[in-house]
Design an enzyme around this catalytic site. Sequence first.
Site, short mmCIF file in Angstrom:
data_model
loop_
_atom_site.label_atom_id
_atom_site.label_comp_id
_atom_site.label_asym_id
_atom_site.label_seq_id
_atom_site.Cartn_x
_atom_site.Cartn_y
_atom_site.Cartn_z
N GLU A 161 0.80 -1.25 0.00
CA GLU A 161 0.00 0.00 0.00
C GLU A 161 0.82 1.29 0.00
O GLU A 161 0.55 2.20 0.77
CB GLU A 161 -0.97 -0.02 1.19
CG GLU A 161 -1.89 -1.20 1.17
CD GLU A 161 -2.85 -1.27 2.37
OE1 GLU A 161 -2.82 -0.38 3.23
OE2 GLU A 161 -3.63 -2.25 2.41
N ASN A 203 2.05 -5.16 -3.22
CA ASN A 203 0.64 -5.43 -2.94
C ASN A 203 -0.11 -4.14 -2.64
O ASN A 203 0.36 -3.31 -1.85
CB ASN A 203 0.59 -6.36 -1.70
CG ASN A 203 -0.78 -6.95 -1.42
OD1 ASN A 203 -1.40 -7.54 -2.31
ND2 ASN A 203 -1.25 -6.80 -0.19
N HIS A 240 -10.58 -5.61 -2.62
CA HIS A 240 -11.67 -5.39 -1.65
C HIS A 240 -12.76 -4.59 -2.38
O HIS A 240 -12.57 -3.41 -2.64
CB HIS A 240 -11.16 -4.58 -0.45
CG HIS A 240 -10.13 -5.30 0.37
ND1 HIS A 240 -10.42 -6.44 1.07
CD2 HIS A 240 -8.81 -5.04 0.58
CE1 HIS A 240 -9.33 -6.85 1.71
NE2 HIS A 240 -8.34 -6.03 1.42
N GLU A 269 -6.48 -10.46 -1.44
CA GLU A 269 -7.32 -10.22 -0.26
C GLU A 269 -8.78 -10.11 -0.66
O GLU A 269 -9.53 -9.26 -0.16
CB GLU A 269 -6.88 -8.93 0.46
CG GLU A 269 -5.41 -8.92 0.84
CD GLU A 269 -4.97 -7.68 1.62
OE1 GLU A 269 -5.83 -6.89 2.06
OE2 GLU A 269 -3.75 -7.50 1.77
N ASP A 271 -12.54 -9.83 -1.19
CA ASP A 271 -13.85 -9.88 -0.54
C ASP A 271 -14.76 -8.91 -1.28
O ASP A 271 -14.29 -7.92 -1.84
CB ASP A 271 -13.80 -9.63 0.98
CG ASP A 271 -13.08 -8.36 1.40
OD1 ASP A 271 -12.86 -7.46 0.56
OD2 ASP A 271 -12.77 -8.25 2.60
O1 9MR Z 1 -7.98 -7.84 8.26
C1 9MR Z 1 -7.02 -7.03 8.93
C2 9MR Z 1 -7.62 -6.49 10.22
O2 9MR Z 1 -7.86 -7.55 11.14
C3 9MR Z 1 -6.70 -5.46 10.82
O3 9MR Z 1 -7.35 -4.84 11.94
C4 9MR Z 1 -6.33 -4.42 9.80
C5 9MR Z 1 -5.37 -3.42 10.39
O4 9MR Z 1 -4.82 -2.57 9.45
O5 9MR Z 1 -5.73 -5.05 8.67
C6 9MR Z 1 -6.62 -5.90 8.04
O6 9MR Z 1 -6.02 -6.43 6.87
C7 9MR Z 1 -5.66 -5.47 5.88
C8 9MR Z 1 -4.43 -5.99 5.17
O7 9MR Z 1 -3.42 -6.26 6.11
C9 9MR Z 1 -3.95 -5.02 4.13
N1 9MR Z 1 -5.00 -4.65 3.21
C10 9MR Z 1 -6.25 -4.23 3.82
C11 9MR Z 1 -6.73 -5.27 4.82
C12 9MR Z 1 -8.10 -4.88 5.36
O8 9MR Z 1 -8.02 -3.71 6.09
#
Ligand code: 9MR
Length: 338
Positions: A161, A203, A240, A269, A271
């Site tokens: 990111e 990513n 997402h 990822e 969804d």
């Molecule tokens: O699913 C993850 C969630 O449990 C955490 O609180 C969050 C914190 O930043 O991160 C979520 O996963 C993220 C991933 O690491 C990177 N891309 C976005 C995902 C959803 O927020």
Amino acid sequence: MKLTSRSVSRAVLVSTMVTATAAASVLVASPASAATTLGASAAQSGRYFGTAVAAGKLGDSTYVNILNREFDMVTAENEMKMDATEPNPGQFSYGNADRIVNHARNQGKRVRGHALAWHQQQPGWMQNMSGSALRQAMLNHVTQVATYYRGKIHSWDVVNEAFADGNSGGRRDSNLQRTGNDWIEAAFRAARAADPGAKLCYNDYNTDNWSHAKTQGVYRMVQDFKSRGVPIDCVGFQAHFNSGNPVPNNYHTTLQNFANLGVDVQITELDIAGSGSSQADQFKGVTQACLAVSRCNGITVWGIRDSDSWRASDTPLLFDRNGNKKAAYNSVLAQLNS
Ligand code: 9MR
């Protein structure tokens, strides 16, 4: 050739046999190719089908049964991030990450590493750093974690990111970005030196629509890295989706254009907010887009049941809160088997 009655009857017999054999092979082929789990159906075309896993759920039998049955790739949802693996400077902590990696490997599954360097989920001590001290701390983190897991990781999200939202197509401002624009390539070089066998990925999210500035910005970076020999092997598309950010019609174009740069592409990822047939159709579209690109290695969904999701109220996953298969599951499976 002159046909005698004997040769005619032999010809009829042979053609009957050919027809019968063809019919039998149709009968046999279709159940044999219709794999009944996501992982097995993806494997038919050499791809994987993965999910994000939370260490805290490995004691939940419904969760673990679905994990073990359906998926052949695992990503730690939070446990391999910088704050989890290096809570104090130079002091590494792999307990929860190892629980996930060991579970996956004991079940014959592979692991995507997520993530070595990111502006979020940095440990507190790193958030306050800047300049060459931060650059050095980041590189040390990449080296230590990638070395610890050397040989166990299929693909690493080396940098996560790093591009800005909106129309600039440029980098996101962050403490890491302020150490110099070359921080991303420095992270990739450190990761390659630490684990030469892992695929190294960039990513990001909202990079699915080919016409978006952010997609173009990442594309230009990958093009530049490939032209200068920076070690990058893959690009992860988080994927997402919701009504404000739907699956784009040009998704296949995006994945193919990146693949044409000489990198693999992975949906990392996935969804999709929604329910019923409209959600199922969007999952089908994403699956089709990956299957249409030979360098699309596989798909990972970001959790197992809707209730496991980081945005549970969007019911964005393939299993409902009770662990039942949803319409979206059936449409992905059918597509993988098609
Ligand atoms: O699913 C993850 C969630 O449990 C955490 O609180 C969050 C914190 O930043 O991160 C979520 O996963 C993220 C991933 O690491 C990177 N891309 C976005 C995902 C959803 O927020």
